[in-house]
Enzyme design. Structure first.
Site, PDB file in Angstrom:
ATOM      1  N   GLU A 143       0.831  -1.214   0.000  1.00 18.12           N
ATOM      2  CA  GLU A 143       0.000   0.000   0.000  1.00 18.12           C
ATOM      3  C   GLU A 143       0.864   1.262   0.000  1.00 18.12           C
ATOM      4  O   GLU A 143       0.548   2.249  -0.668  1.00 18.12           O
ATOM      5  CB  GLU A 143      -0.926   0.012   1.229  1.00 18.12           C
ATOM      6  CG  GLU A 143      -1.972  -1.096   1.267  1.00 18.12           C
ATOM      7  CD  GLU A 143      -3.094  -0.925   0.233  1.00 18.12           C
ATOM      8  OE1 GLU A 143      -2.794  -0.709  -0.954  1.00 18.12           O
ATOM      9  OE2 GLU A 143      -4.265  -1.049   0.626  1.00 18.12           O
ATOM     10  N   GLU A 213       7.134  -4.174  -7.661  1.00 17.03           N
ATOM     11  CA  GLU A 213       6.521  -2.868  -7.979  1.00 17.03           C
ATOM     12  C   GLU A 213       7.259  -2.197  -9.137  1.00 17.03           C
ATOM     13  O   GLU A 213       6.637  -1.634 -10.036  1.00 17.03           O
ATOM     14  CB  GLU A 213       6.486  -1.956  -6.747  1.00 17.03           C
ATOM     15  CG  GLU A 213       5.525  -2.403  -5.651  1.00 17.03           C
ATOM     16  CD  GLU A 213       4.030  -2.213  -5.997  1.00 17.03           C
ATOM     17  OE1 GLU A 213       3.700  -1.495  -6.963  1.00 17.03           O
ATOM     18  OE2 GLU A 213       3.200  -2.820  -5.291  1.00 17.03           O
TER      19      GLU A 213
HETATM   20  C1  LIG Z   1       0.791  -3.077  -8.268  1.00 17.38           C
HETATM   21  C2  LIG Z   1       0.015  -2.413  -7.160  1.00 17.38           C
HETATM   22  N1  LIG Z   1       0.622  -2.189  -5.955  1.00 17.38           N
HETATM   23  C3  LIG Z   1      -0.122  -1.617  -4.967  1.00 17.38           C
HETATM   24  C4  LIG Z   1      -1.416  -1.254  -5.137  1.00 17.38           C
HETATM   25  C5  LIG Z   1      -2.152  -0.580  -4.016  1.00 17.38           C
HETATM   26  N2  LIG Z   1      -3.287  -1.258  -3.585  1.00 17.38           N
HETATM   27  C6  LIG Z   1      -1.976  -1.512  -6.360  1.00 17.38           C
HETATM   28  N3  LIG Z   1      -3.263  -1.180  -6.627  1.00 17.38           N
HETATM   29  N4  LIG Z   1      -1.263  -2.089  -7.390  1.00 17.38           N
END
Ligand SMILES: Cc1ncc(CN)c(N)n1
Length: 225
Positions: A143, A213
């Protein structure tokens, strides 16, 4: 100083792994939103892929809730996680609306390899062998990357295009920031009481999350996957 947690483990980790953290939260895709140079086809690709990710994120968060209910030493943790599930419910609806606004057909989006890899990692985190401390720490990290990334697009000096501001608000707003801080406090509290083995595993998970990420943003920009 009383009441000040100077040695919070997550804070130490973010300093120790600063380069990777900056890579995940100041990625060229995000910087492109912030300076207005983003390619709209990249944004649409991110939108479709993230919808798939968020759908996989829901059962992960549900598994964190279950672990909190079974293992937590503080009943208030469940309320914080429940708030997260409620926010996710809104998020799923938001993705559907946003997709129709940008003419992205969510049903025909094919998950790319980076997305599949990240979703597989989430599945690993759902396993009963992963304890609550590891799960809540991973939840906080996932998050927080979005919070830090999108808040940057709203800070002073940003030139985020009007039509992308609402997206940035979704994760960049102060309420989401408070929620991430609550998750961080829980993670720190649990990590302080955890065995060295669990702390080490949670740190490895954090590194893996930051790598996923970065790959996720790369995919959005159309990099080879
Ligand atoms: C890849 C990704 N990382 C984090 C989030 C946050 N919920 C998201 N929506 N998408």
């Amino acid at each position: 100083m009383e009441g000040t947690d100077r040695t919070a483990i997550t804070v130490t980790w973010l300093k120790k792994h600063r380069l990777l953290y900056v890579g995940a939260t100041r990625h060229p895709f995000i910087l492109g939103i912030r300076d207005g140079s983003v390619d709209i086809s990249s944004f649409k690709r991110w939108l479709g892929q993230d919808y798939i990710f968020v759908r996989a994120f829901v059962p992960f968060v549900a598994s964190v809730l279950l672990k909190a209910w079974k293992e937590s030493d503080d009943k208030a943790d469940v309320d914080v996680i429940l708030g997260g599930i409620s926010a996710l419910n809104d998020e799923v609806s938001w993705f559907k609306n946003e997709a129709s606004k940008w003419a992205v057909a969510l049903d025909s989006v094919v998950p790319q390899q980076a997305n599949l890899n990240y979703c597989r990692f989430l599945e690993r985190l759902m396993s009963p062998e992963v304890d609550y401390t590891q799960a809540i720490t991973a939840f906080w990290a996932i998050e927080t990357v979005y919070r830090e990334s999108f808040a940057h697009c709203l800070e002073e000096g940003s030139r985020t295009p009007q039509e992308l501001k609402e997206t940035c608000q979704r994760w960049g707003n102060d309420g989401f920031g408070q929620y991430c801080s609550s998750l961080q406090s829980i993670a720190n509290r649990r990590l302080e009481k955890a065995s060295d083995e669990v702390v080490a595993k949670a740190e490895v998970n954090l590194l893996e999350i930051l790598e996923h990420e970065v790959e996720f943003w790369n995919m959005s920009r159309g990099a080879a996957v």
